[in-house]
Design a protein around this motif. Structure first.
Motif, PDB file in Angstrom:
ATOM      1  N   ASP A  74       0.807  -1.219   0.000  1.00 58.11           N
ATOM      2  CA  ASP A  74       0.000   0.000   0.000  1.00 58.11           C
ATOM      3  C   ASP A  74       0.840   1.269   0.000  1.00 58.11           C
ATOM      4  OD1 ASP A  74       1.067  -0.140   2.512  1.00 58.11           O
ATOM      5  OD2 ASP A  74      -0.840   0.067   3.596  1.00 58.11           O
ATOM      6  N   GLY A  75       2.169   1.112  -0.048  1.00 58.64           N
ATOM      7  CA  GLY A  75       3.042   2.275  -0.089  1.00 58.64           C
ATOM      8  C   GLY A  75       3.470   2.784   1.270  1.00 58.64           C
ATOM      9  N   LEU A  99       5.553   0.706  -6.362  1.00 59.85           N
ATOM     10  CA  LEU A  99       6.921   1.213  -6.506  1.00 59.85           C
ATOM     11  C   LEU A  99       6.990   2.228  -7.636  1.00 59.85           C
ATOM     12  CD1 LEU A  99       9.878   0.961  -5.523  1.00 59.85           C
ATOM     13  CD2 LEU A  99      10.213  -0.742  -7.321  1.00 59.85           C
ATOM     14  N   LYS A 100       6.295   1.946  -8.724  1.00 54.84           N
ATOM     15  CA  LYS A 100       6.262   2.889  -9.852  1.00 54.84           C
ATOM     16  C   LYS A 100       5.677   4.235  -9.407  1.00 54.84           C
ATOM     17  CE  LYS A 100       4.236   3.592 -14.445  1.00 54.84           C
ATOM     18  NZ  LYS A 100       5.496   4.025 -15.076  1.00 54.84           N
ATOM     19  N   ASP A 133      14.023  -6.185  -6.508  1.00 56.54           N
ATOM     20  CA  ASP A 133      14.224  -7.280  -7.462  1.00 56.54           C
ATOM     21  C   ASP A 133      13.503  -6.947  -8.769  1.00 56.54           C
ATOM     22  OD1 ASP A 133      11.545  -7.735  -6.890  1.00 56.54           O
ATOM     23  OD2 ASP A 133      11.845  -9.731  -6.048  1.00 56.54           O
ATOM     24  N   GLU A 134      13.746  -7.762  -9.778  1.00 54.17           N
ATOM     25  CA  GLU A 134      13.171  -7.479 -11.101  1.00 54.17           C
ATOM     26  C   GLU A 134      11.654  -7.461 -11.075  1.00 54.17           C
ATOM     27  OE1 GLU A 134      14.875 -10.263 -13.839  1.00 54.17           O
ATOM     28  OE2 GLU A 134      16.799  -9.196 -13.958  1.00 54.17           O
ATOM     29  N   ALA A 135      11.060  -8.303 -10.227  1.00 53.53           N
ATOM     30  CA  ALA A 135       9.592  -8.344 -10.147  1.00 53.53           C
ATOM     31  C   ALA A 135       9.045  -7.019  -9.647  1.00 53.53           C
ATOM     32  CB  ALA A 135       9.158  -9.480  -9.235  1.00 53.53           C
ATOM     33  N   ALA A 136       9.652  -6.476  -8.587  1.00 48.38           N
ATOM     34  CA  ALA A 136       9.175  -5.207  -8.043  1.00 48.38           C
ATOM     35  C   ALA A 136       9.442  -4.051  -9.001  1.00 48.38           C
ATOM     36  CB  ALA A 136       9.856  -4.929  -6.700  1.00 48.38           C
ATOM     37  N   ALA A 137      10.499  -4.180  -9.799  1.00 50.57           N
ATOM     38  CA  ALA A 137      10.878  -3.111 -10.731  1.00 50.57           C
ATOM     39  C   ALA A 137      10.191  -3.216 -12.085  1.00 50.57           C
ATOM     40  CB  ALA A 137      12.400  -3.114 -10.920  1.00 50.57           C
ATOM     41  N   SER A 138       9.335  -4.216 -12.266  1.00 51.63           N
ATOM     42  CA  SER A 138       8.832  -4.542 -13.593  1.00 51.63           C
ATOM     43  C   SER A 138       7.979  -3.441 -14.233  1.00 51.63           C
ATOM     44  CB  SER A 138       8.025  -5.847 -13.534  1.00 51.63           C
ATOM     45  OG  SER A 138       6.927  -5.717 -12.643  1.00 51.63           O
TER      46      SER A 138
END
Length: 241
Positions: free
Chosen positions: A143-144, A202-203, A232-237
């Motif tokens: 939820d940030g 995250l975006k 990780d790549e998943a969170a940064a996708s």
């Protein structure tokens, strides 16, 4: 802000363990003590475990590190939800950190009293320093939220107090937390974020418009210090890089 992207959670933990070890040694070349505010939750467990193993166990001068916490659930130390207990079990007891170097948020007194006591400890500790902590390790919820700064709560707007306690209805418990002002005076802040579930948040936090009421993690913007995101790549996708 500096972004560090790893393939997966394991690689992220390995990269961050190496980074923290180097950072601690670098800082301790110029000062006698290193101050570190730990994060609770499940994400840092693998990191803490790695730091208890070689080469970090021998590389890091544990007796010169003073440990603090970013937030705490107001439950007894014996409760598995207690952030301090998790850190003791996975890191502090394993490497033998001296008890006088460990500064927990007390849960054996009323939450408001614990918050006031912790604030007094911090202000005394950092009264002659240009910054507060040498390192603050943070997580980010789906939820940030970060620390116990949850979307829509009054604590998000705190401007003066360094530590606050409040009752969180959604969890039916009191929480004790550092606030944005004290964290933003740290020399270095590191966020950890993993998994697809955090990608859109995250975006928004990194690339979106500033809306701390909705995404409290955006509040963390060190005034003079460094800000790092280890993901990780998943969170940064969802990031546009």
């Amino acid at each position: 802000m500096e972004l560090h992207i790893a393939k997966n959670t394991q690689e992220l933990s390995e990269n961050l363990a190496a980074w923290i070890s180097n950072y601690i040694q670098e800082v301790l070349q110029d000062q006698p003590i290193f101050t570190w505010a730990l994060s609770g939750g499940s994400t840092p467990k693998a990191l803490y475990t790695l730091l208890t193993k070689e080469p970090y166990r021998l590389m890091i001068p544990w007796e010169r590190i003073h440990f603090f916490w970013g937030d705490e659930r107001a439950v007894p130390f014996e409760d598995e939800r207690n952030n301090a207990r998790m850190a003791y079990d996975t890191l502090l007891d394993v490497v033998g950190v001296p008890s006088e170097n460990i500064h927990v948020m007390r849960t054996d007194i009323e939450p408001e009293a614990a918050a006031a006591e912790y604030e007094s400890i911090l202000r005394q500790y950092f009264k002659k320093e240009e910054t507060t902590f040498d390192l603050v390790l943070l997580g980010m919820g789906d939820d940030g939220h970060t620390l116990s700064l949850f979307p829509g709560l009054p604590v998000v707007h705190e401007k003066k107090a360094w530590v606050k306690a409040f009752f969180l209805k959604a969890q039916d418990m009191f929480r004790i937390t550092l606030t944005a002002p004290v964290v933003n005076e740290a020399a270095c802040v590191v966020f950890m974020a993993t998994g697809n579930g955090k990608a859109l948040t995250l975006k928004s936090v990194i690339e979106g418009d500033f809306d701390a009421e909705k995404f409290p993690s955006q509040l963390i913007r060190p005034q003079e210090g460094e800000l790092h995101w280890f993901v990780d790549e998943a969170a940064a996708s969802a990031l546009e890089m």
